[in-house]
Design an enzyme around this catalytic site. Structure first.
Site, PDB file in Angstrom:
ATOM      1  CG  HIS A 167      -1.749  -1.235   1.349  1.00 23.25           C
ATOM      2  ND1 HIS A 167      -2.854  -1.512   0.582  1.00 23.25           N
ATOM      3  CD2 HIS A 167      -1.567  -2.308   2.160  1.00 23.25           C
ATOM      4  CE1 HIS A 167      -3.339  -2.695   0.914  1.00 23.25           C
ATOM      5  NE2 HIS A 167      -2.568  -3.204   1.866  1.00 23.25           N
ATOM      6  CB  SER A 291      15.371  17.121 -18.664  1.00 20.70           C
ATOM      7  OG  SER A 291      14.642  18.332 -18.698  1.00 20.70           O
TER       8      SER A 291
END
Length: 452
Positions: A167, A291
Site C-alpha cells: 500500500h 531533459s
C-alpha cells in the site's frame, strides 16, 4: 523505413520491428498463401485417389517449392498487379500459379491449382502459419531473453536486502532478487502455455462440409485427407467449422500474450518506482539528454516507452481476441480485415520487451539507498516482535506494538527497549535484540530457486 510512415512501427521503430515483415506483412501473407497452394497441389499428386493428377517428378516438386523458397518482392508485386484485375487477393495467387506453371511441364495440372478450395481454406492455414512462425521465430526469443536477463539479476541479488512496500507504506523487508524472481516465475508460466499453444487449421470447403470434394471424388475419405494435409503443415486439424476456422485458438494465443504483457507492465511500473526511490540507479550514457531543460536528469524512459507499447499491444490483442471468434452464420468478411492486424499487437509487445531489456541494461542496484532506507525502518521489526510474543502467550501483542509504532517513527533504541521490557525466553529475546531490518528477510534468498 520512411519519414512519412503512418505508424511508428514502420517509422521510428522500424529497425526493431523489421523482422516481423517476414511474417505479418502483405508480402508475407502472399508468400504463405503460395506455400499452402503449392503443398496442396503436391499432396494431391502424391495421393493415389486423385487419378486425374499425375505424380510429379522430383524436379517439378522442387520447382513448386522454390516458388516459396525464392519468393521475393518482385513476385509479390506481380501478384498485386494481377489482383488489380481480379479484385480478389486469393484468386490472384491462383492465377499467378497458373501463369508460372503454364509454360512448363506442369501445364497439364493447372486445373488442380486451388482444387475444391474456398479462399478461406488457403487463408486460415496461411494465417495460422504466419502466427505460429512469427511468435516462435521473433517474439518468443525476445521474451525468453527478457526472462533470462531478469532471472540473472534475481540470482545475483537474491540475498540483497530491500525494504518492501505494501500500500505504498514500509513493510517487512525482502530481497532484490526475490522480488525480481516473482516476475520471472510468472513469465515462465505464461511462456509454457504460449509454447504449447495449438494452431488450428481447417481444409473443408465452402461451408465446412466437403460439398464439392465429395461430389468430385466420392470414394476418397476427405476427413483423412484434410487432417493429413493440415498436420503436414505443422498445424492442428479442426474437423468441425463453418466456412471459416473459428479463431478460438487465435483468441487463446492473444490472451496468453496479453497476460505476458500485463506481467511486463507490472514489472515496468515497479522498476519505475524502484528507480524513483533510488533503489536502482540508471547509468548515464555519454551524449544522451535526460531533459531539454534540466541537465541533471536520467529519466526511466525505456520502462515508460515499454509501458506505452504494452497498452497499444493489449488494445489490439484484446480486440482481436474478442472479435475474431464471432461470425454471422456460416461467415462474414469482418474477420478478414481484422486478421490483417495480427502483427500490430505482437509487434508492439515485442517493442515493449525490447525497451524493457534496454532499460535493464542501463540499470544497476543502488546499495547505498537500499541500506539507508532499511537503517531507518526499525518499525518493520514490530511484526517479528509481536509474532514471537504471541508464540509465548502474551495477550494483545499486536495492539501493544501498534501503540508504539503505527504512524510513528521509531528507532533502534525504542524497539530494543520494548523487547527488553517483555518477558520472553532468553534465546528468543536474544534473537530479537540482534535482529536488524536488513536481516529480517525470512527465506527470501532461497525462494529464488523456483525460477530455475
Amino acid at each position: 523505413m520512411s519519414i512519412k510512415s503512418l505508424t511508428p512501427l514502420e517509422g521510428r521503430y522500424g529497425a526493431i520491428t523489421q523482422p516481423f515483415g517476414d511474417y505479418f506483412s502483405e508480402w508475407a501473407l502472399i508468400k504463405y498463401r503460395i506455400h499452402v497452394e503449392v503443398e496442396w497441389l503436391i499432396t494431391m499428386s502424391d495421393h493415389p485417389g486423385f487419378a486425374e493428377i499425375r505424380a510429379f517428378t522430383p524436379e517439378e516438386t522442387a520447382f513448386l517449392r522454390n516458388l516459396v523458397n525464392q519468393f521475393d518482392e518482385a513476385t509479390a508485386l506481380r501478384i498485386k498487379e494481377i489482383e488489380r484485375t481480379t479484385n480478389h487477393d486469393v484468386k490472384a495467387v491462383e492465377y499467378f500459379l497458373r501463369e508460372s506453371l503454364g509454360s512448363m511441364s506442369l501445364s497439364d495440372v493447372l486445373e488442380f491449382i486451388h482444387f475444391a478450395c474456398t479462399s478461406e481454406d488457403i487463408n486460415n492455414l496461411a494465417y495460422a502459419l504466419m502466427l505460429k512462425d512469427g511468435i516462435k521465430d521473433v517474439w518468443l526469443p525476445a521474451a525468453e531473453s527478457l526472462v533470462t536477463a531478469v532471472s540473472e539479476i534475481a540470482e545475483k541479488e537474491k540475498a540483497r536486502p530491500m525494504l518492501s512496500y505494501t500500500h505504498g507504506q514500509t513493510a517487512s523487508p525482502s530481497t532484490v532478487g526475490k522480488e525480481l524472481a516473482v516476475f520471472a516465475y510468472r513469465w515462465n508460466r505464461q511462456l509454457k502455455q504460449i509454447r504449447s499453444q495449438e494452431y488450428l487449421g481447417k481444409f473443408n470447403g465452402a461451408v465446412g462440409n466437403y460439398n464439392a470434394h465429395s461430389i468430385a471424388y466420392p470414394e476418397i475419405n476427405w476427413e483423412d485427407v484434410s487432417r493429413s494435409f493440415v498436420e503436414s503443415l505443422g498445424l492442428t486439424h479442426n474437423p468441425l467449422t463453418t466456412q471459416i476456422e473459428s479463431h478460438d485458438y487465435v483468441a487463446e494465443t492473444f490472451h496468453g500474450l496479453a497476460r505476458f504483457n500485463n506481467i511486463l507492465l507490472d514489472f515496468d511500473r515497479d522498476m519505475w518506482l524502484y528507480i524513483s526511490r533510488g533503489y536502482f540507479k540508471q547509468k548515464a550514457i555519454a551524449g544522451e539528454v535526460g531533459s531539454s531543460t534540466m541537465p541533471h536528469k536520467v529519466n526511466p524512459i525505456d520502462f515508460e516507452n515499454s509501458e506505452a507499447n504494452l497498452g497499444l499491444s493489449n488494445a489490439v490483442l484484446d480486440h482481436l481476441a474478442n472479435k475474431l471468434p464471432i461470425s454471422r452464420l456460416q461467415r462474414d468478411l469482418s474477420d478478414s480485415s481484422a486478421l490483417r492486424n495480427i502483427g500490430t499487437g505482437i509487434a508492439h509487445s515485442h517493442l515493449a520487451i525490447t525497451y524493457t531489456l534496454k532499460g535493464l541494461r542501463k540499470t544497476v542496484v543502488n546499495e547505498t539507498a537500499l541500506a539507508h532506507d532499511l537503517t531507518n525502518a526499525w518499525e518493520v521489526l514490530s511484526e517479528a516482535v509481536q509474532t514471537v510474543m504471541r508464540k509465548h502467550g502474551h495477550a494483545n501483542s499486536y495492539d501493544k506494538l501498534k501503540a508504539i509504532t503505527r504512524g510513528k517513527g521509531i528507532g533502534e533504541e525504542e524497539i530494543k527497549s520494548f523487547i527488553e521490557s517483555v518477558a520472553l525466553p532468553e534465546e528468543d529475546k536474544k534473537r530479537l535484540l540482534a535482529l536488524t531490518p536488513s536481516q529480517y528477510v525470512g527465506i527470501a534468498a532461497s525462494l529464488v530457486k523456483h525460477i530455475k
